[in-house]
Motif scaffolding. Structure first.
Motif, PDB file in Angstrom:
ATOM      1  N   VAL A   1     -28.773 -91.113  74.745  1.00  0.00           N
ATOM      2  CA  VAL A   1     -29.199 -89.550  75.292  1.00  0.00           C
ATOM      3  C   VAL A   1     -30.484 -89.930  75.966  1.00  0.00           C
ATOM      4  CG1 VAL A   1     -27.895 -88.594  73.380  1.00  0.00           C
ATOM      5  CG2 VAL A   1     -30.437 -89.534  72.857  1.00  0.00           C
ATOM      6  N   VAL A   2     -30.999 -91.170  76.097  1.00  0.00           N
ATOM      7  CA  VAL A   2     -32.237 -91.321  76.702  1.00  0.00           C
ATOM      8  C   VAL A   2     -32.244 -90.634  78.156  1.00  0.00           C
ATOM      9  CG1 VAL A   2     -34.004 -92.961  77.786  1.00  0.00           C
ATOM     10  CG2 VAL A   2     -32.967 -93.126  75.366  1.00  0.00           C
ATOM     11  N   VAL A   3     -31.277 -91.027  78.976  1.00  0.00           N
ATOM     12  CA  VAL A   3     -31.119 -90.807  80.384  1.00  0.00           C
ATOM     13  C   VAL A   3     -31.012 -89.147  80.677  1.00  0.00           C
ATOM     14  CG1 VAL A   3     -29.460 -90.745  82.615  1.00  0.00           C
ATOM     15  CG2 VAL A   3     -30.228 -92.887  81.028  1.00  0.00           C
ATOM     16  N   VAL A   4     -30.036 -88.579  79.597  1.00  0.00           N
ATOM     17  CA  VAL A   4     -29.985 -87.079  79.739  1.00  0.00           C
ATOM     18  C   VAL A   4     -31.164 -86.634  79.213  1.00  0.00           C
ATOM     19  CG1 VAL A   4     -27.362 -87.329  79.725  1.00  0.00           C
ATOM     20  CG2 VAL A   4     -28.736 -87.110  77.592  1.00  0.00           C
ATOM     21  N   GLY A   5     -31.885 -87.050  78.089  1.00  0.00           N
ATOM     22  CA  GLY A   5     -33.209 -86.396  77.795  1.00  0.00           C
ATOM     23  C   GLY A   5     -33.996 -86.440  78.719  1.00  0.00           C
TER      24      GLY A   5
ATOM     25  N   VAL B   1     -33.218 -86.973  71.327  1.00  0.00           N
ATOM     26  CA  VAL B   1     -33.078 -87.852  70.296  1.00  0.00           C
ATOM     27  C   VAL B   1     -33.041 -87.237  68.943  1.00  0.00           C
ATOM     28  CG1 VAL B   1     -34.774 -89.636  68.980  1.00  0.00           C
ATOM     29  CG2 VAL B   1     -34.379 -89.427  71.469  1.00  0.00           C
ATOM     30  N   ALA B   2     -33.763 -86.021  68.728  1.00  0.00           N
ATOM     31  CA  ALA B   2     -33.410 -85.174  67.640  1.00  0.00           C
ATOM     32  C   ALA B   2     -32.115 -84.921  67.463  1.00  0.00           C
ATOM     33  CB  ALA B   2     -34.390 -84.142  67.587  1.00  0.00           C
ATOM     34  N   GLY B   3     -31.644 -84.490  68.377  1.00  0.00           N
ATOM     35  CA  GLY B   3     -30.261 -83.974  68.357  1.00  0.00           C
ATOM     36  C   GLY B   3     -29.005 -85.247  68.007  1.00  0.00           C
TER      37      GLY B   3
ATOM     38  N   ASN C   1     -23.594 -81.678  69.041  1.00  0.00           N
ATOM     39  CA  ASN C   1     -22.310 -81.390  69.282  1.00  0.00           C
ATOM     40  C   ASN C   1     -21.642 -82.547  70.444  1.00  0.00           C
ATOM     41  OD1 ASN C   1     -19.855 -79.950  69.263  1.00  0.00           O
ATOM     42  ND2 ASN C   1     -20.050 -79.461  71.381  1.00  0.00           N
ATOM     43  N   ALA C   2     -22.414 -82.819  71.434  1.00  0.00           N
ATOM     44  CA  ALA C   2     -21.783 -83.717  72.398  1.00  0.00           C
ATOM     45  C   ALA C   2     -21.836 -85.114  71.612  1.00  0.00           C
ATOM     46  CB  ALA C   2     -22.665 -83.572  73.669  1.00  0.00           C
ATOM     47  N   VAL C   3     -22.826 -85.620  71.092  1.00  0.00           N
ATOM     48  CA  VAL C   3     -23.101 -86.889  70.647  1.00  0.00           C
ATOM     49  C   VAL C   3     -22.039 -87.393  69.528  1.00  0.00           C
ATOM     50  CG1 VAL C   3     -24.668 -88.665  69.611  1.00  0.00           C
ATOM     51  CG2 VAL C   3     -25.392 -87.210  71.272  1.00  0.00           C
ATOM     52  N   VAL C   4     -21.773 -86.210  68.708  1.00  0.00           N
ATOM     53  CA  VAL C   4     -20.672 -86.107  67.917  1.00  0.00           C
ATOM     54  C   VAL C   4     -19.383 -86.439  68.454  1.00  0.00           C
ATOM     55  CG1 VAL C   4     -19.563 -85.079  65.979  1.00  0.00           C
ATOM     56  CG2 VAL C   4     -21.866 -84.904  65.882  1.00  0.00           C
ATOM     57  N   LEU C   5     -18.772 -85.449  69.314  1.00  0.00           N
ATOM     58  CA  LEU C   5     -17.667 -85.832  70.170  1.00  0.00           C
ATOM     59  C   LEU C   5     -17.660 -87.134  70.620  1.00  0.00           C
ATOM     60  CD1 LEU C   5     -17.270 -82.701  71.995  1.00  0.00           C
ATOM     61  CD2 LEU C   5     -16.027 -83.464  70.258  1.00  0.00           C
ATOM     62  N   ASP C   6     -18.699 -87.622  71.476  1.00  0.00           N
ATOM     63  CA  ASP C   6     -18.642 -89.102  72.064  1.00  0.00           C
ATOM     64  C   ASP C   6     -18.529 -90.086  70.880  1.00  0.00           C
ATOM     65  OD1 ASP C   6     -19.173 -90.624  74.507  1.00  0.00           O
ATOM     66  OD2 ASP C   6     -20.698 -91.289  73.288  1.00  0.00           O
ATOM     67  N   THR C   7     -19.311 -90.126  69.862  1.00  0.00           N
ATOM     68  CA  THR C   7     -19.072 -90.967  68.866  1.00  0.00           C
ATOM     69  C   THR C   7     -17.801 -91.022  68.267  1.00  0.00           C
ATOM     70  OG1 THR C   7     -21.534 -90.679  68.376  1.00  0.00           O
ATOM     71  CG2 THR C   7     -20.229 -91.853  66.672  1.00  0.00           C
ATOM     72  N   ARG C   8     -17.147 -89.955  67.904  1.00  0.00           N
ATOM     73  CA  ARG C   8     -15.763 -89.796  67.256  1.00  0.00           C
ATOM     74  C   ARG C   8     -14.736 -90.507  68.104  1.00  0.00           C
ATOM     75  NH1 ARG C   8     -15.803 -88.823  61.747  1.00  0.00           N
ATOM     76  NH2 ARG C   8     -17.065 -87.304  61.318  1.00  0.00           N
TER      77      ARG C   8
ATOM     78  N   ALA D   1     -25.275 -96.746  79.268  1.00  0.00           N
ATOM     79  CA  ALA D   1     -24.258 -96.603  80.156  1.00  0.00           C
ATOM     80  C   ALA D   1     -23.312 -95.649  79.480  1.00  0.00           C
ATOM     81  CB  ALA D   1     -23.367 -98.082  80.191  1.00  0.00           C
ATOM     82  N   ARG D   2     -23.519 -95.159  78.405  1.00  0.00           N
ATOM     83  CA  ARG D   2     -22.524 -94.294  77.676  1.00  0.00           C
ATOM     84  C   ARG D   2     -22.422 -92.776  78.395  1.00  0.00           C
ATOM     85  NH1 ARG D   2     -21.662 -95.485  72.154  1.00  0.00           N
ATOM     86  NH2 ARG D   2     -20.477 -93.515  71.953  1.00  0.00           N
ATOM     87  N   PRO D   3     -23.628 -92.166  78.923  1.00  0.00           N
ATOM     88  CA  PRO D   3     -23.404 -90.855  79.579  1.00  0.00           C
ATOM     89  C   PRO D   3     -22.492 -91.006  81.044  1.00  0.00           C
ATOM     90  CG  PRO D   3     -25.617 -91.397  79.100  1.00  0.00           C
ATOM     91  CD  PRO D   3     -25.047 -92.710  78.884  1.00  0.00           C
ATOM     92  N   PHE D   4     -22.321 -92.280  81.555  1.00  0.00           N
ATOM     93  CA  PHE D   4     -21.774 -92.438  82.516  1.00  0.00           C
ATOM     94  C   PHE D   4     -20.273 -92.425  82.376  1.00  0.00           C
ATOM     95  CE2 PHE D   4     -25.831 -93.996  83.520  1.00  0.00           C
ATOM     96  CZ  PHE D   4     -26.209 -93.487  84.833  1.00  0.00           C
ATOM     97  N   ALA D   5     -19.629 -92.621  81.305  1.00  0.00           N
ATOM     98  CA  ALA D   5     -18.263 -92.541  80.875  1.00  0.00           C
ATOM     99  C   ALA D   5     -17.618 -91.184  80.760  1.00  0.00           C
ATOM    100  CB  ALA D   5     -18.147 -93.206  79.471  1.00  0.00           C
ATOM    101  N   ARG D   6     -18.543 -90.236  80.430  1.00  0.00           N
ATOM    102  CA  ARG D   6     -18.325 -88.937  80.655  1.00  0.00           C
ATOM    103  C   ARG D   6     -19.293 -87.892  81.387  1.00  0.00           C
ATOM    104  NH1 ARG D   6     -14.214 -90.760  78.754  1.00  0.00           N
ATOM    105  NH2 ARG D   6     -13.113 -90.139  76.677  1.00  0.00           N
TER     106      ARG D   6
END
Length: 409
Positions: free
Chosen positions: A328-332, A387-389, A294-301, A23-28
């Motif tokens: 990141v599964v959905v976006v991947g 997944v690697a990113g 970069n995007a996952v770091v921002l989201d996690t922070r 569900a995380r990608p739908f928040a941003r």
């Protein structure tokens, strides 16, 4: 905030950390779209690079017209100004119009020896000479074939292979230079004899700048050119080394030599181009992976406080990693689904243009290089990039202490 997505994923038969991650990608949405674009860019690069490398290798294979299990050279004696042959041995220069005839071994004896040799599946004889064409300046190479040469390594572009005397196949450049097309007739001047052939097929053959005519040996009778080589295909399971030794023993009195191959090794230029394409692809994939990172770091922070709450409620480090990777599964998958068709379209547009820039029409085998399983794997490559990113941010989130996360606002 993606609360609707959270409620929907909660209904899925999945562990809760995975549902939260999905569900995380739908928040941003904007950030998720940026990640999809980065992954699609990487998937496009990988798809195009794989297709390009495969096409170049198939073009190189299509250029190697001498492929055979065994070859018999029928020009035993060097003529004046002899040039090195395929095995480094001198061979006479090709016959020119009005020049002296070539010295060749008895073709009937060679044919009889090949037919009598156990393990022979098929063979044909080939000869090359120079002819002139009415209405065209300069000379053209005429390649004649005796026997069934339909298994020879000539890739068809259109039309068909010749199946009787008086028919011929020609490369694309020949059609362009003479202004002819399939079904037209051209006049050849061969050794003072005029021969008319009808074009029945277009092939990929860049030798002699594409100015070649391929036809049956009987087309040029009575001014037939003696064969200069024989190509032999062996029965499956036949030992080529033992076959060559036995055939050379039978041909010993004829002063001609049989040898395996030629092997048709890969061109150094193709190897360099493959390596360059691979290097550039790795760089583009790295750029796509950094975009995801970069995007996952921002989201996690941004959501570190929520992460602390999850940890306080009992989420383990392994579940934390699973939640971040699931985000990141959905976006991947979306990036791969967009990138593979884009790479396929890029390959479809660029490869024919590359051939046309060199005056060539590439054979279908060099263009249709993708199979459904390969496309599926390339699509999953987008998921792999995502997944690697996300691995580094997932590891950081798993190591974050609960108290530290809860104090963060």
């Amino acid at each position: 905030r993606g609360r609707t997505a959270v409620r929907l994923t909660a209904r899925l038969p999945l562990p809760r950390p995975l549902g939260l991650g999905l569900a995380r990608p739908f928040a941003r949405p904007a950030r998720a779209a940026a990640m999809v674009a980065a992954i699609a860019f990487g998937a496009t690069a990988v798809t195009f690079a794989v297709g390009l490398a495969t096409s170049l290798n198939r073009v190189q294979d299509a250029r190697d017209h001498d492929k055979a299990d065994v070859t018999v050279d029928a020009l035993p004696a060097p003529g004046p100004n002899g040039a090195p042959g395929r095995n480094g041995e001198p061979v006479p220069p090709r016959e020119v119009p009005g020049g002296p005839p070539r010295i060749t071994a008895d073709p009937a004896a060679i044919t009889a020896a090949i037919k009598a040799q156990p393990g022979t599946r098929a063979f044909y004889a080939t000869a090359t000479t120079q002819v002139t064409i009415a209405g065209l300046s300069g000379s053209t190479e005429l390649h004649t074939f005796a026997g069934d040469a339909s298994w020879a390594n000539y890739r068809k572009i259109s039309g068909r292979w010749f199946d009787k005397p008086g028919e011929a196949v020609v490369p694309t450049q020949f059609l362009a230079a003479t202004g002819t097309r399939l079904g037209d007739t051209v006049t050849l001047n061969h050794g003072g004899t005029t021969v008319r052939v009808r074009i029945v097929g277009e092939i990929f053959d860049p030798r002699n700048q594409g100015m070649n005519v391929l036809t049956d040996a009987a087309t040029t009778a009575p001014a037939r050119t003696p064969a200069d080589s024989y190509r032999i295909a062996l029965e499956p399971g036949t030992d080529a080394t033992a076959y060559v030794a036995a055939l050379n023993s039978a041909l010993g009195s004829l002063d001609v030599t049989a040898h395996a191959g030629p092997s048709g090794g890969e061109s150094e230029m193709i190897i360099v181009l493959d390596a360059l394409a691979g290097l550039l692809t790795l760089m583009l994939v790295a750029v796509a992976g950094l975009g995801v990172l970069n995007a996952v770091v921002l989201d996690t922070r941004e959501r570190v406080h929520d992460l602390g709450v999850h940890k306080a409620l009992g989420m383990t480090p392994r579940q934390t990693v699973a939640m971040v990777l699931a985000s990141v599964v959905v976006v991947g998958l979306a990036g791969g689904a967009l990138g593979v068709p884009a790479g396929l379209a890029l390959h479809t547009a660029i490869l024919p243009a590359m051939g046309h820039s060199a005056g060539l029409t590439l054979p279908t085998t060099a263009l249709d290089v993708y199979t459904p399983p390969e496309l599926l794997l390339l699509g999953l490559g987008g998921l792999l990039i995502a997944v690697a990113g996300a691995l580094l941010p997932a590891g950081w989130a798993a190591r974050t202490r609960t108290a530290t996360a809860l104090r963060t606002e």
